[in-house]
Motif scaffolding. Structure first.
Motif, PDB file in Angstrom:
ATOM      1  N   ASN A  11     -41.275   7.562   2.840  1.00 39.22           N
ATOM      2  CA  ASN A  11     -40.524   8.477   1.969  1.00 39.22           C
ATOM      3  C   ASN A  11     -40.990   8.380   0.522  1.00 39.22           C
ATOM      4  N   GLN A  12     -41.218   7.150   0.049  1.00 47.28           N
ATOM      5  CA  GLN A  12     -41.655   7.001  -1.339  1.00 47.28           C
ATOM      6  C   GLN A  12     -43.091   7.486  -1.521  1.00 47.28           C
ATOM      7  N   LEU A  13     -43.935   7.285  -0.504  1.00 45.96           N
ATOM      8  CA  LEU A  13     -45.291   7.826  -0.587  1.00 45.96           C
ATOM      9  C   LEU A  13     -45.275   9.348  -0.636  1.00 45.96           C
ATOM     10  N   ALA A  14     -44.430   9.973   0.193  1.00 50.05           N
ATOM     11  CA  ALA A  14     -44.325  11.430   0.189  1.00 50.05           C
ATOM     12  C   ALA A  14     -43.803  11.930  -1.157  1.00 50.05           C
ATOM     13  N   SER A  15     -42.807  11.234  -1.696  1.00 52.29           N
ATOM     14  CA  SER A  15     -42.264  11.618  -2.998  1.00 52.29           C
ATOM     15  C   SER A  15     -43.301  11.447  -4.107  1.00 52.29           C
ATOM     16  N   LEU A  16     -44.074  10.355  -4.022  1.00 54.34           N
ATOM     17  CA  LEU A  16     -45.128  10.130  -5.018  1.00 54.34           C
ATOM     18  C   LEU A  16     -46.199  11.206  -4.920  1.00 54.34           C
ATOM     19  N   ALA A  17     -46.580  11.566  -3.686  1.00 50.96           N
ATOM     20  CA  ALA A  17     -47.576  12.623  -3.500  1.00 50.96           C
ATOM     21  C   ALA A  17     -47.079  13.953  -4.048  1.00 50.96           C
ATOM     22  N   ALA A  18     -45.782  14.228  -3.877  1.00 45.86           N
ATOM     23  CA  ALA A  18     -45.230  15.478  -4.387  1.00 45.86           C
ATOM     24  C   ALA A  18     -45.210  15.508  -5.911  1.00 45.86           C
ATOM     25  N   SER A  19     -45.087  14.334  -6.537  1.00 41.05           N
ATOM     26  CA  SER A  19     -45.044  14.284  -8.001  1.00 41.05           C
ATOM     27  C   SER A  19     -46.428  14.118  -8.640  1.00 41.05           C
ATOM     28  N   MET A  20     -47.476  13.980  -7.828  1.00 40.98           N
ATOM     29  CA  MET A  20     -48.809  13.770  -8.377  1.00 40.98           C
ATOM     30  C   MET A  20     -49.301  14.916  -9.258  1.00 40.98           C
ATOM     31  N   PRO A  21     -48.989  16.212  -8.958  1.00 36.62           N
ATOM     32  CA  PRO A  21     -49.417  17.264  -9.892  1.00 36.62           C
ATOM     33  C   PRO A  21     -48.901  17.036 -11.307  1.00 36.62           C
ATOM     34  N   THR A  22     -47.647  16.566 -11.415  1.00 37.78           N
ATOM     35  CA  THR A  22     -47.084  16.281 -12.738  1.00 37.78           C
ATOM     36  C   THR A  22     -47.803  15.123 -13.403  1.00 37.78           C
ATOM     37  N   VAL A  23     -48.131  14.091 -12.600  1.00 37.78           N
ATOM     38  CA  VAL A  23     -48.838  12.928 -13.145  1.00 37.78           C
ATOM     39  C   VAL A  23     -50.210  13.333 -13.669  1.00 37.78           C
TER      40      VAL A  23
END
Length: 370
Positions: free
Chosen positions: A90-102
């Motif tokens: 779940n945290q990996l999926a959430s991190l992947a979803a936020s990568m464009p912002t990063v």
């Protein structure tokens, strides 16, 4: 002249061996197939064997103690699969979803730095445009690389399945018959060196046991308290970053920095103060680990200089990649233990010969005087 001939013979043997490598290829395949299962089983053996010994001291038969330890191991793995893995996913999926912002924050930061007078001559903007660090481009490169390496992916899955199936059987017989290894080796040794070989094997066993069990305790401590620290300061993906910190702690000296990097990269462009707090958390955890955990669970068993460890990591990583980084230090510790023990035995043998010679000369002097 003697050593020159010896070296020439050795070089000739190596040269001839390279010309008949088809004879050695099956042997290499045999050892490469067994390497991963034996490595996993050996790692688990040194973690679980102290528990088996403790249960046997409590008047429980060894076979029952092993079965109880296996039940606990299976229960722990099921608990990890049920609770830990879904949380990580779940945290990996959430991190992947936020990568464009990063990536957008990184790009904005680079453009802001490019506006500073000190970087005017470097033309950072053109470099960023050439790199094309857009999220879509990175995903495209990842997918193309994944499709090109599909064959190796299938091979990796197959080899992992073999390890999962065979490692438990190897572990069971290691726990069951591990105490028979030394007597079995002792039967093939010369009578004069049997005691020395047993002492050397005991030293190697102690070195590996202290290092592996100690590293497991260290990783668990660092991972747990890093998760707690990140959670207290409000870092997103604290569980994921804590697990990464615990795993990278296996790498001496460089591991803490590698474990800190993901948390800092995700937070520094959005919340710089929180990134600073991440550094403080890791510093506190490493101080506790270095001053309390490491001296008590590993102690001075290895006695390896920090510069030596860094050189080992560089060389082993260049030779065997990530596996070399993880296994370089214990392999060096084993070789070092063997070499030091052999040197000690040679010195002891020379001392005994000199003592015997002095006694013999003394007896001859007494006899001649009489």
């Amino acid at each position: 002249m003697f050593w020159s001939v010896e070296l020439l013979v050795l070089a000739t043997l190596i040269f001839v061996s390279t010309k008949i490598n088809f004879l050695f290829e099956p042997i290499g395949t045999f050892f490469s197939t067994l390497f991963a299962p034996v490595l996993v089983a050996g790692f688990l053996y040194y973690i679980l064997n102290p528990l088996v010994k403790l249960l046997t001291k409590l008047k429980l038969k060894r076979i029952y103690a092993i079965m109880l330890v296996f039940i606990l191991l299976i229960a722990s793995l099921i608990l990890i699969l049920v609770s830990v893995i879904p949380s990580l996913a779940n945290q990996l999926a959430s991190l992947a979803a936020s990568m464009p912002t990063v990536f957008k924050n990184i790009e904005t930061w680079v453009y802001q730095m490019a506006e500073l007078p000190i970087f005017k001559d470097l033309d950072l903007t053109s470099y960023v445009d050439q790199l094309d660090i857009s999220y879509g481009n990175i995903i495209q490169q990842f997918l193309s690389g994944l499709s090109s390496s599909l064959g190796s992916l299938v091979s990796t899955v197959a080899s992992t399945t073999i390890v999962i199936v065979t490692a438990p059987f190897i572990l069971f017989y290691m726990l069951k018959d591990g105490d028979r290894l030394v007597p079995g080796i002792q039967r093939f040794m010369p009578e004069k060196r049997k005691a020395d070989i047993v002492t050397l094997l005991d030293k190697l066993d102690k070195t590996l046991s202290n290092y592996i069990s100690g590293q497991a305790i260290e990783c668990l401590f660092v991972g747990t308290f890093t998760i707690i620290g990140y959670s207290l300061i409000g870092v997103r993906y604290a569980f994921l970053f804590g697990v990464i910190a615990g795993l990278t702690n296996l790498i001496p000296y460089l591991g803490p920095y590698l474990g800190l990097a993901p948390a800092v990269l995700v937070t520094v462009f959005d919340e710089p103060f929180k990134a600073l707090l991440c550094c403080v958390v890791v510093l506190i955890v490493q101080q506790l680990d270095g001053n309390i955990i490491y001296p008590n669970v590993i102690g001075k068993t290895l006695k390896i200089h920090p510069l030596t460890i860094i050189l080992i990591l560089l060389v082993a990583g260049n030779i065997a990649g990530l596996l070399g980084i993880f296994l370089g230090v214990p392999f060096y510790a084993i070789c070092r233990t063997i070499v030091l023990y052999v040197i000690e035995m040679v010195r002891k043998s020379k001392t005994e010969e000199r003592t015997a010679l002095v006694l013999e000369n003394s007896n001859e002097t007494k006899n001649s005087g009489q």
